[in-house]
Design an enzyme around this catalytic site. Structure first.
Site, mmCIF file in Angstrom:
data_model
loop_
_atom_site.group_PDB
_atom_site.id
_atom_site.type_symbol
_atom_site.label_atom_id
_atom_site.label_comp_id
_atom_site.label_asym_id
_atom_site.label_seq_id
_atom_site.Cartn_x
_atom_site.Cartn_y
_atom_site.Cartn_z
ATOM 1 N N PHE A 98 -4.781 -44.271 -37.167
ATOM 2 C CA PHE A 98 -4.890 -45.691 -37.527
ATOM 3 C C PHE A 98 -5.371 -45.875 -38.962
ATOM 4 C CE2 PHE A 98 -9.040 -44.981 -35.181
ATOM 5 C CZ PHE A 98 -9.883 -45.059 -36.284
ATOM 6 N N VAL A 114 0.852 -1.194 0.000
ATOM 7 C CA VAL A 114 0.000 0.000 0.000
ATOM 8 C C VAL A 114 0.879 1.232 0.000
ATOM 9 C CG1 VAL A 114 -1.782 1.290 1.215
ATOM 10 C CG2 VAL A 114 -1.819 -1.215 1.265
ATOM 11 N N HIS A 163 4.810 -24.855 -47.496
ATOM 12 C CA HIS A 163 3.402 -24.705 -47.110
ATOM 13 C C HIS A 163 3.087 -25.488 -45.832
ATOM 14 C CE1 HIS A 163 2.997 -22.540 -50.762
ATOM 15 N NE2 HIS A 163 3.070 -23.600 -51.547
ATOM 16 N N ARG A 214 -2.023 -40.974 -31.416
ATOM 17 C CA ARG A 214 -2.100 -40.445 -32.773
ATOM 18 C C ARG A 214 -1.596 -39.009 -32.792
ATOM 19 N NH1 ARG A 214 -8.607 -39.298 -33.795
ATOM 20 N NH2 ARG A 214 -8.603 -37.198 -32.893
ATOM 21 N N ASP A 228 1.379 -7.067 -9.221
ATOM 22 C CA ASP A 228 1.264 -5.621 -8.969
ATOM 23 C C ASP A 228 -0.216 -5.244 -8.840
ATOM 24 O OD1 ASP A 228 1.510 -2.804 -9.003
ATOM 25 O OD2 ASP A 228 3.327 -2.959 -10.196
ATOM 26 N N LYS A 235 -7.869 6.097 -18.585
ATOM 27 C CA LYS A 235 -9.260 6.550 -18.713
ATOM 28 C C LYS A 235 -9.320 8.059 -18.877
ATOM 29 C CE LYS A 235 -13.769 6.614 -16.443
ATOM 30 N NZ LYS A 235 -14.638 6.023 -15.416
#
Length: 528
Positions: free
Chosen positions: A477, A68, A280, A524, A128, A140
């Site tokens: 598979f 604080v 690619h 797989r 923080d 803001k």
């Protein structure tokens, strides 16, 4: 609100003190009053600057181990007050609140703390609170307040002040606010994603993502698409961390293909020279060899046509002999952990060839998340860091693979992981000899890979395709024996596949009848 706002008072409180003293000196020389906290205040005083403590402004000392110190109305009122609002101005006068025109804050190093592997409590302590609160308040109120969250923006701020006689423009403050909100969003994303992992929550109800702009690209996959490259800060070795030594900027497609190439070659570690050539996002040749030159030549001979204009990835520092060989055809990018001076000199004559060095290989077994956009959302999954070793393989046929066949089977399996589904990869003696990628039918992938091998045999003047006597990998598979039989017809003698089909027994029986050795992985590697 007026466009130009003069800068009279600044609050500087930073964890990253890069450029702090120079900025503070420049502000002080312009008559700006400096407010600060903790280590930032000490650093500026040590440099001979006059600094006012925030504790003096608020009337409260820093407390609770520094948790604080800025969470106070005299700080947030100074940041949030609308200077053209009579009620706000009156409130400032009534409560002794002084306006703050510039906030310079970069946040406690949470991301760096996590990256160091700190324990849970240490990570929590490095979240923080006051910094993000002040940043959001200042952003803001950018109609009147400047907020700077990155040392990279210090020079731009000072240039603004020079240009506008000690003031900043509204457009400039808007840009600073945009950057500030993105920074707090990225910080919160880092915290929330870390906490999800720390708590073992694989699918938290909300998931945040963030990135930092690395470069603006000329265009995306096609010339009518705008594109940019953002990095996630993970530090994973690869195209995001690489140093580019020469050549024009990377394109969207270059980055995608280079990433695919380097991730593939990393599968082979650094002990044995390896090369992957990508076109690619699919491998058109992968090989290991006694030297990098041998590995490159073997990879190139898998599909010389597709290698033209491709991406070359190496798992060891590029040497001169390999560099000389690579320049024999047009290559878009070469990426490697490093490069010798001689290799760099050889590439220097090829102005359009990009050379990237990374300093190391990515850890292919490391965890992490992979994202893919779909309409209206994101698909998020674990990275495919699945690994299969010799001890994980299950021999399911009457004939067992020999030791040499096992090596080629595991090689083929590593490559198949990086081939678009449906994937079929033929390998012989530590090099791909046929790759079938991205087909709707696994049979077609087997046929295409075999046909490519036949064409290369003709081009190389070989008496028969190198698929004769090869090992073959399937990323998923075989649902029917037909795909397996096409591989056998191409000359494959052993097979590696996940298994798990309802017709495994039929496929195994077909393999036995054809005299093939076959192993199941139980895993797989679909890649869409």
């Amino acid at each position: 609100m007026t466009d130009l706002v003069p800068l009279k008072r600044a609050l500087l409180s930073v964890s990253d003190k890069t450029g702090l003293i120079e900025l503070a000196q420049s502000l002080a020389a312009r008559g700006v009053e400096l407010l600060s906290t903790g280590g930032s205040a000490r650093a500026m005083r040590d440099a001979g600057l006059e600094v006012r403590d925030v504790a003096e402004v608020t009337g409260f000392p820093e407390m609770m181990d520094g948790r604080v110190k800025t969470l106070h109305p005299k700080v947030h009122g100074g940041l949030l007050a609308l200077r053209d609002n009579e009620a706000h101005v009156a409130a400032m006068e009534d409560h002794g609140i002084e306006g703050i025109d510039l906030l310079v804050v970069n946040l406690d190093p949470f991301e760096a703390t996590v990256a160091k592997g700190a324990d849970y409590d240490t990570c929590i302590e490095n979240i923080d609170i006051g910094g993000p609160a002040m940043i959001r308040a200042a952003a803001k109120n950018h109609a009147f307040v400047n907020v700077v969250t990155d040392p990279e923006d210090y020079a731009a701020l000072l240039a603004q002040l020079d240009e506008n006689n000690g003031a900043t423009s509204y457009a400039f403050r808007q840009q600073l606010a945009l950057t500030a909100y993105a920074r707090t969003a990225a910080y919160d994303a880092a915290v929330s994603n870390w906490m999800a992992g720390a708590l073992g929550q694989e699918t938290p109800r909300r998931r945040a993502f963030a990135g930092t702009l690395k470069q603006t690209l000329r265009y995306g996959e096609n010339s009518h698409q705008k594109a940019a490259f953002y990095i996630d800060g993970s530090g994973r070795e690869g195209v995001a961390t690489a140093q580019q030594h020469q050549g024009k900027d990377l394109s969207d497609n270059n980055i995608n293909d280079t990433d695919a190439a380097f991730e593939l070659v990393a599968e082979f570690g650094t002990d044995t020279p390896a090369c992957a050539i990508i076109k690619h996002a699919n491998p058109c040749g992968v090989a290991v060899g006694a030297t990098l030159l041998d590995a490159y030549k073997a990879a190139f001979d898998c599909d010389r046509t597709s290698a033209f204009g491709g991406i070359v990835a190496l798992n060891q520092p590029l040497d001169a002999a390999t560099a000389e060989e690579i320049t024999g055809i047009f290559t878009e990018v070469v990426i490697a952990p490093g490069a010798s001076d001689d290799a760099k000199a050889i590439f220097a004559a090829k102005k359009n060839l990009r050379l990237l060095t990374t300093g190391g290989l990515p850890d292919v077994r490391a965890g992490g998340l992979a994202y893919r956009q779909v309409a209206g959302g994101l698909l998020v999954q674990d990275k495919d860091n699945g690994f299969v070793g010799m001890d994980d393989l299950k021999v399911v046929t009457k004939k067992a693979p020999s030791e040499d066949q096992m090596r080629d089977l595991l090689f083929a399996w590593k490559v198949a992981k990086h081939v678009k589904s449906n994937a079929i990869v033929y390998v012989r003696d530590g090099a791909t000899v046929g790759v079938g990628a991205g087909q709707m039918s696994r049979v077609d992938s087997a046929l295409i890979a075999a046909k490519k091998a036949e064409r290369m045999a003709e081009a190389l003047g070989l008496p028969q395709p190198l698929t004769i006597g090869s090992a073959v990998a399937s990323d998923a598979f075989f649902p029917f024996p037909d795909g397996l039989m096409e591989a056998a017809a191409a000359g494959a003698t052993c097979v590696i596949q996940p298994g798990g089909s309802m017709r495994d027994d039929e496929v195994i029986a077909a393999a036995d009848e054809a005299g093939l050795a076959m192993v199941f992985t139980g895993m797989r590697h679909f890649r869409h």
